[in-house]
Scaffold this motif. Structure first.
Motif, PDB file in Angstrom:
ATOM      1  N   SER B  31       0.938  -1.121  -0.061  1.00 41.39           N
ATOM      2  CA  SER B  31       0.089   0.118   0.003  1.00 41.39           C
ATOM      3  C   SER B  31       0.859   1.237  -0.058  1.00 41.39           C
ATOM      4  N   THR B  32       2.151   1.115   0.468  1.00 44.42           N
ATOM      5  CA  THR B  32       2.877   2.469   0.578  1.00 44.42           C
ATOM      6  C   THR B  32       4.383   2.045  -0.001  1.00 44.42           C
ATOM      7  N   ILE B  33       5.031   2.880  -0.572  1.00 45.99           N
ATOM      8  CA  ILE B  33       6.347   2.960  -1.244  1.00 45.99           C
ATOM      9  C   ILE B  33       7.161   2.267  -0.056  1.00 45.99           C
ATOM     10  N   PRO B  34       7.268   3.076   1.118  1.00 45.07           N
ATOM     11  CA  PRO B  34       8.275   2.195   1.979  1.00 45.07           C
ATOM     12  C   PRO B  34       7.908   0.775   2.479  1.00 45.07           C
ATOM     13  N   GLU B  35       6.695   0.447   2.419  1.00 44.20           N
ATOM     14  CA  GLU B  35       6.765  -0.876   2.944  1.00 44.20           C
ATOM     15  C   GLU B  35       7.056  -1.825   1.802  1.00 44.20           C
ATOM     16  N   ASP B  38      10.842  -1.685   2.091  1.00 45.48           N
ATOM     17  CA  ASP B  38      11.281  -2.523   3.141  1.00 45.48           C
ATOM     18  C   ASP B  38      11.303  -3.997   3.130  1.00 45.48           C
ATOM     19  N   TYR B  66      13.274   8.055   0.337  1.00 47.31           N
ATOM     20  CA  TYR B  66      13.284   6.753   1.022  1.00 47.31           C
ATOM     21  C   TYR B  66      14.620   5.811   0.670  1.00 47.31           C
TER      22      TYR B  66
END
Lengths: 283, 283
Positions: B31-35, B38, B66
């Motif tokens: 759902s998000t770019i950082p997730e 990671d 990020y």
């Protein structure tokens, strides 16, 4: 009375920028960047405030592309606002973070608070909204133990409490907005000017190694300081790309015409998108 | 089996890029770019595909920030996909545009189809969603005469019909995605390589007029062609900004070490974010 259009809805960073920058004007919310810019072009409103560098509400590309390709309106001011994300709950919230079942916000706002959420709210589910303002509205209307991520204006607009302040990962994050108006005199900011800037669009005649280096020579030997440079692909097939360059000084009668003349002699096209004051807002 | 993470949900441009680029891998939505990034850093998945230039799903800033500040993962490929926005309706739709009461989509997608909508759908109301994929889902689940704006994959995923094709304003609009992986060998693209690129991050020792000009000299006299340059403010307070520069050639043993050595002698910090093939997808 002067009317200002902004990229809405209520409780967004653009609205926060408008509220901290301007005072007594009428304010109208628009749902898209083109609609807001068109309203000034069509004389429905006097001033538009749209994001130019903002990871949540808008993108540089959309605003720049619309100004380059669709509408010719001068940039008359820039407003810089620090990003401050807070965890918002209803005033009756008990105070135990582990009770929170859902976090509502724009996906980019949730991304900006990645570290805090991973440390403090490991069990809460994320629910994505179209804006941080909308997330605050959902929390205000709910009776469940849910929270929103948003700014202080969203808290105020929807009667929420700031449970944890400044939960964003980077302290030095900013959003930048440009102010567009046909009549510069209507822009009446009650804050000191931080600096003067001039934004140029420079289109190269053809894509060749060293072309950008040649362009920058015209600024370098005049000791003109650039605060931003960005290459953007053209959409027309004419040439490969153009550059948006911010110069840290007001357009004058000597240096800028000299730069423009030299670049035009090299076959470049030079457009002045605006020469304007920059305001830094401290919340 | 190789697992690829992408910025979801289903029916987005990132998913379209993944589907047209890769074949037999497992695909997981984030759902998000950082997730998503990671998950590769933590060895949960092998490959991440995230937007690097995309006005709808993500921003250059969030992805670049990020990668610069949080996670060190090499860019191993770039995928370029043309933006093609279509008007999507349910298969049972009667065919009269004037019957459509609502258009659902991400606000940036609606902005990209500004001209078409102003000409053909003047009475329909706009309803904003978190993604173009979500808009298609809403239309599929409704019984009202409503439409969505999205890509061909969204139509396919949610069983919708493409009522009007390519309604976006600019024909030459593209989205760019970067592919991140610890093991380059796992990235197996079944398309010809368009060109090789190297992305550098260059941090200046201090903000001084002409510094960028000096940096570009190192590339210019070697006739190394730059396809993108972007200045980004630092978030640490160390220096004022850094540059992301794309060079249109693979990292070699002669030219790049020469550039790096010269720039370091000038007090710059040079980081190689990746040297990788670029793939252009034609839909």
């Amino acid at each position: 009375m002067t009317t200002i259009g902004y990229l809405g809805p209520k409780g967004t960073f653009t609205k926060l920028a408008v509220d901290t920058t301007f005072n007594n004007e009428d304010k109208v919310s628009y749902s898209t960047i083109p609609e807001c810019i068109d309203a000034v072009a069509n004389d429905e409103i006097d001033i538009a405030v749209v994001p130019i560098e903002n990871a949540i509400e808008g993108t540089v590309q959309l605003t720049v592309d619309y100004l380059i390709h669709e509408v010719t309106l001068p940039v008359v001011a820039e407003v810089v606002v620090p990003i401050q994300q807070h965890l918002l709950v209803r005033p009756d919230f008990g105070g135990d973070l582990s009770q929170i079942t859902e976090i509502h916000s724009h996906s980019h706002a949730i991304a900006q608070c990645h570290r805090y959420l991973h440390k403090n709210l490991t069990t809460a589910k994320f629910s994505y909204t179209t804006s941080t303002g909308r997330a605050a509205e959902i929390v205000a209307e709910s009776t469940e133990p849910i929270a929103a991520i948003g700014n202080s204006l969203a808290a105020e607009e929807y009667g929420l409490q700031i449970f944890a302040e400044n939960i964003h990962d980077y302290a030095n994050n900013h959003t930048r907005f440009i102010v567009l108006a046909k009549n510069k005199a209507l822009v009446n900011v009650k804050h000191p000017v931080q600096l003067e800037k001039t934004t140029l669009k420079i289109t190269l005649p053809s894509d060749q190694p060293g072309a950008l280096h040649q362009i920058l020579s015209a600024f370098a030997w005049r000791k003109m300081n650039l605060s931003k440079i960005e290459s953007r692909p053209t959409k027309t097939g004419l040439g490969n790309y153009f550059f948006i360059i911010d110069v840290n000084q007001a357009y004058d009668d000597a240096l800028f015409p000299g730069v423009k003349g030299e670049l035009e002699a090299l076959g470049c096209e030079v457009n002045v998108l605006g020469t304007y004051p920059v305001y830094h807002m401290n919340l």
